[in-house]
Design a protein around this motif. Structure first.
Motif, PDB file in Angstrom:
ATOM      1  N   LEU A  89       0.837  -1.193   0.000  1.00  0.00           N
ATOM      2  CA  LEU A  89       0.000   0.000   0.000  1.00  0.00           C
ATOM      3  C   LEU A  89       0.873   1.244   0.000  1.00  0.00           C
ATOM      4  O   LEU A  89       1.900   1.284   0.670  1.00  0.00           O
ATOM      5  CB  LEU A  89      -0.884  -0.007   1.252  1.00  0.00           C
ATOM      6  N   GLU A  90       0.422   2.251  -0.752  1.00  0.00           N
ATOM      7  CA  GLU A  90       1.161   3.507  -0.774  1.00  0.00           C
ATOM      8  C   GLU A  90       0.631   4.455   0.287  1.00  0.00           C
ATOM      9  O   GLU A  90      -0.559   4.457   0.590  1.00  0.00           O
ATOM     10  CB  GLU A  90       1.062   4.160  -2.156  1.00  0.00           C
ATOM     11  N   ALA A  91       1.532   5.262   0.841  1.00  0.00           N
ATOM     12  CA  ALA A  91       1.163   6.376   1.704  1.00  0.00           C
ATOM     13  C   ALA A  91       2.048   7.541   1.271  1.00  0.00           C
ATOM     14  O   ALA A  91       2.811   7.413   0.308  1.00  0.00           O
ATOM     15  CB  ALA A  91       1.375   6.019   3.169  1.00  0.00           C
ATOM     16  N   ALA A 113       7.499  -1.069  -8.196  1.00  0.00           N
ATOM     17  CA  ALA A 113       7.374   0.020  -9.173  1.00  0.00           C
ATOM     18  C   ALA A 113       6.012   0.701  -9.041  1.00  0.00           C
ATOM     19  O   ALA A 113       5.903   1.930  -9.075  1.00  0.00           O
ATOM     20  CB  ALA A 113       7.560  -0.522 -10.591  1.00  0.00           C
ATOM     21  N   HIS A 114       4.984  -0.108  -8.880  1.00  0.00           N
ATOM     22  CA  HIS A 114       3.613   0.413  -8.769  1.00  0.00           C
ATOM     23  C   HIS A 114       3.489   1.400  -7.601  1.00  0.00           C
ATOM     24  O   HIS A 114       3.001   2.520  -7.770  1.00  0.00           O
ATOM     25  CB  HIS A 114       2.650  -0.768  -8.583  1.00  0.00           C
ATOM     26  N   GLU A 115       3.948   0.985  -6.440  1.00  0.00           N
ATOM     27  CA  GLU A 115       3.792   1.839  -5.248  1.00  0.00           C
ATOM     28  C   GLU A 115       4.626   3.111  -5.373  1.00  0.00           C
ATOM     29  O   GLU A 115       4.179   4.188  -4.988  1.00  0.00           O
ATOM     30  CB  GLU A 115       4.179   1.076  -3.975  1.00  0.00           C
ATOM     31  N   ALA A 117       5.375   4.689  -8.086  1.00  0.00           N
ATOM     32  CA  ALA A 117       4.735   5.578  -9.062  1.00  0.00           C
ATOM     33  C   ALA A 117       3.557   6.336  -8.449  1.00  0.00           C
ATOM     34  O   ALA A 117       3.212   7.434  -8.898  1.00  0.00           O
ATOM     35  CB  ALA A 117       4.272   4.772 -10.275  1.00  0.00           C
ATOM     36  N   HIS A 118       2.948   5.776  -7.421  1.00  0.00           N
ATOM     37  CA  HIS A 118       1.840   6.475  -6.755  1.00  0.00           C
ATOM     38  C   HIS A 118       2.283   7.800  -6.138  1.00  0.00           C
ATOM     39  O   HIS A 118       1.451   8.670  -5.883  1.00  0.00           O
ATOM     40  CB  HIS A 118       1.231   5.593  -5.662  1.00  0.00           C
ATOM     41  N   GLN A 119       3.575   7.961  -5.872  1.00  0.00           N
ATOM     42  CA  GLN A 119       4.018   9.238  -5.308  1.00  0.00           C
ATOM     43  C   GLN A 119       3.715  10.380  -6.280  1.00  0.00           C
ATOM     44  O   GLN A 119       3.442  11.496  -5.859  1.00  0.00           O
ATOM     45  CB  GLN A 119       5.513   9.195  -4.959  1.00  0.00           C
ATOM     46  N   HIS A 136      -5.241   7.180 -10.648  1.00  0.00           N
ATOM     47  CA  HIS A 136      -4.229   6.638  -9.729  1.00  0.00           C
ATOM     48  C   HIS A 136      -3.751   5.268 -10.217  1.00  0.00           C
ATOM     49  O   HIS A 136      -2.578   5.048 -10.473  1.00  0.00           O
ATOM     50  CB  HIS A 136      -4.797   6.434  -8.314  1.00  0.00           C
ATOM     51  N   GLU A 137      -4.718   4.344 -10.312  1.00  0.00           N
ATOM     52  CA  GLU A 137      -4.340   2.938 -10.495  1.00  0.00           C
ATOM     53  C   GLU A 137      -3.933   2.593 -11.927  1.00  0.00           C
ATOM     54  O   GLU A 137      -3.039   1.774 -12.138  1.00  0.00           O
ATOM     55  CB  GLU A 137      -5.470   2.029 -10.011  1.00  0.00           C
ATOM     56  N   GLY A 138      -4.584   3.218 -12.904  1.00  0.00           N
ATOM     57  CA  GLY A 138      -4.187   2.968 -14.288  1.00  0.00           C
ATOM     58  C   GLY A 138      -2.767   3.464 -14.536  1.00  0.00           C
ATOM     59  O   GLY A 138      -1.960   2.797 -15.185  1.00  0.00           O
ATOM     60  N   PHE A 139      -2.455   4.627 -13.972  1.00  0.00           N
ATOM     61  CA  PHE A 139      -1.131   5.223 -14.163  1.00  0.00           C
ATOM     62  C   PHE A 139      -0.058   4.413 -13.427  1.00  0.00           C
ATOM     63  O   PHE A 139       1.040   4.188 -13.947  1.00  0.00           O
ATOM     64  CB  PHE A 139      -1.118   6.680 -13.684  1.00  0.00           C
ATOM     65  N   ALA A 140      -0.372   3.998 -12.199  1.00  0.00           N
ATOM     66  CA  ALA A 140       0.608   3.210 -11.434  1.00  0.00           C
ATOM     67  C   ALA A 140       0.844   1.862 -12.110  1.00  0.00           C
ATOM     68  O   ALA A 140       1.965   1.354 -12.150  1.00  0.00           O
ATOM     69  CB  ALA A 140       0.138   3.024  -9.996  1.00  0.00           C
ATOM     70  N   CYS A 141      -0.223   1.292 -12.670  1.00  0.00           N
ATOM     71  CA  CYS A 141      -0.075   0.022 -13.386  1.00  0.00           C
ATOM     72  C   CYS A 141       0.764   0.224 -14.651  1.00  0.00           C
ATOM     73  O   CYS A 141       1.617  -0.600 -14.978  1.00  0.00           O
ATOM     74  CB  CYS A 141      -1.454  -0.552 -13.722  1.00  0.00           C
ATOM     75  N   VAL A 189      -9.894  -2.110 -13.400  1.00  0.00           N
ATOM     76  CA  VAL A 189      -9.624  -0.664 -13.404  1.00  0.00           C
ATOM     77  C   VAL A 189      -8.133  -0.427 -13.647  1.00  0.00           C
ATOM     78  O   VAL A 189      -7.738   0.439 -14.433  1.00  0.00           O
ATOM     79  CB  VAL A 189     -10.055  -0.017 -12.066  1.00  0.00           C
ATOM     80  N   TYR A 190      -7.311  -1.236 -13.000  1.00  0.00           N
ATOM     81  CA  TYR A 190      -5.854  -1.096 -13.125  1.00  0.00           C
ATOM     82  C   TYR A 190      -5.414  -1.382 -14.561  1.00  0.00           C
ATOM     83  O   TYR A 190      -4.693  -0.605 -15.184  1.00  0.00           O
ATOM     84  CB  TYR A 190      -5.145  -2.089 -12.192  1.00  0.00           C
ATOM     85  N   LYS A 191      -5.853  -2.548 -15.063  1.00  0.00           N
ATOM     86  CA  LYS A 191      -5.348  -3.001 -16.357  1.00  0.00           C
ATOM     87  C   LYS A 191      -5.946  -2.191 -17.507  1.00  0.00           C
ATOM     88  O   LYS A 191      -5.248  -1.798 -18.433  1.00  0.00           O
ATOM     89  CB  LYS A 191      -5.639  -4.496 -16.542  1.00  0.00           C
TER      90      LYS A 191
HETATM   91 ZN   LIG Z   1      -2.161   1.195  -6.599  1.00  0.00          ZN
END
Ligand SMILES: [Zn+2]
Length: 258
Positions: A89-91, A113-115, A117-119, A136-141, A189-191
């Protein structure tokens, strides 16, 4: 006797990104990183960690090149908990992984990499409404795929084709622009979000696509945004109309062709 600890974040932060991690951890610093990077983890996992998380500095370098400056002045940390976690999980400025993500086989590098990128996507540029969660999730994926390409594992093209095929075998009843509270964190949503970005990249070309991403993270840095902000900004990077692309990927449930 009483001790008061004061924690301060220099940048604006969404409340959902605040976390407090307490455990019997060793603190280590990661060498050769473009921004200060550290980790807190149980002693027994340090050996695995050095291998599994060893390419974070290169990852950071890639993301700074593609997404723009790292958004936080305080650097980036990861916590590896003593327990297993179903998902990391990202914070704000920190990501939390489970002991199972530190198995000595680099099996969680995609998630590392995913977490990270959430920054940029999620923490710095945050959705104003949850329905836009693909921002958030599409971009991190998609950042996972970009790292896969950089590290020589798979190209983004290969991963796009592979994941599109997988999505075709799942129900096509999800609207990416508004998945609803039940499906907000559905893997589709991610993919599909990542596939939307890949379709956009193909349509406008690499130079425009990555310039757009950097414009996005600059313009909405430490701010909130909605899907229309992104599609509106993208229009500045091409002479062709992107309306068909957005309709097909964001506002239609059936999957289009890439
Ligand atoms: Zn995520």
């Amino acid at each position: 006797t009483q001790t008061t600890w004061v924690y301060e974040l220099a940048e604006p932060t969404s409340t959902y990104l605040i976390t407090l991690q307490i455990g019997r951890y060793e603190s280590i610093r990661l060498p050769k990183s473009p921004v200060p990077m550290s980790a807190a983890l149980p002693q027994r996992l340090i050996r695995n960690f050095e291998y599994d998380f060893g390419r974070q500095p290169q990852m950071m370098q890639l993301f700074i090149r593609l997404f723009g400056p790292y958004p936080l002045s305080s650097g980036y940390s990861v916590v590896v908990t003593d327990d297993d976690l179903e998902i990391p999980l990202e914070a704000q400025g920190v990501s939390i992984f489970g002991a199972n993500h530190c198995d000595g086989r680099r099996s969680a590098e995609r998630l590392i990499a995913h977490e990270m990128a959430h920054q940029w996507f999620g923490n710095s540029v945050t959705v104003r409404r949850w329905r836009d969660i693909w921002l958030h999730e599409g971009f991190a994926c998609y950042a996972e795929w970009l790292w896969a390409e950089e590290s020589g594992w798979r190209t983004a093209d290969q991963l796009a084709a592979h994941n599109l095929q997988k999505l075709r075998n799942l129900p096509q009843n999800l609207l990416l622009a508004d998945p609803g509270p039940e499906d907000m964190f559905d893997d589709r949503v991610y993919k599909r979000g990542a596939l939307t970005l890949h379709a956009l990249r193909r349509a406008i070309g690499d130079a425009n696509f990555f310039a757009l991403l950097r414009d996005w993270t600059t313009r909405y840095r430490h701010s909130t945004a909605v899907t229309d902000d992104f599609t509106g900004l993208a229009a500045n990077y091409t002479d062709q109309s992107l309306r068909g692309l957005w309709t097909a990927w964001l506002y239609t449930t059936e999957l289009p062709a890439l």
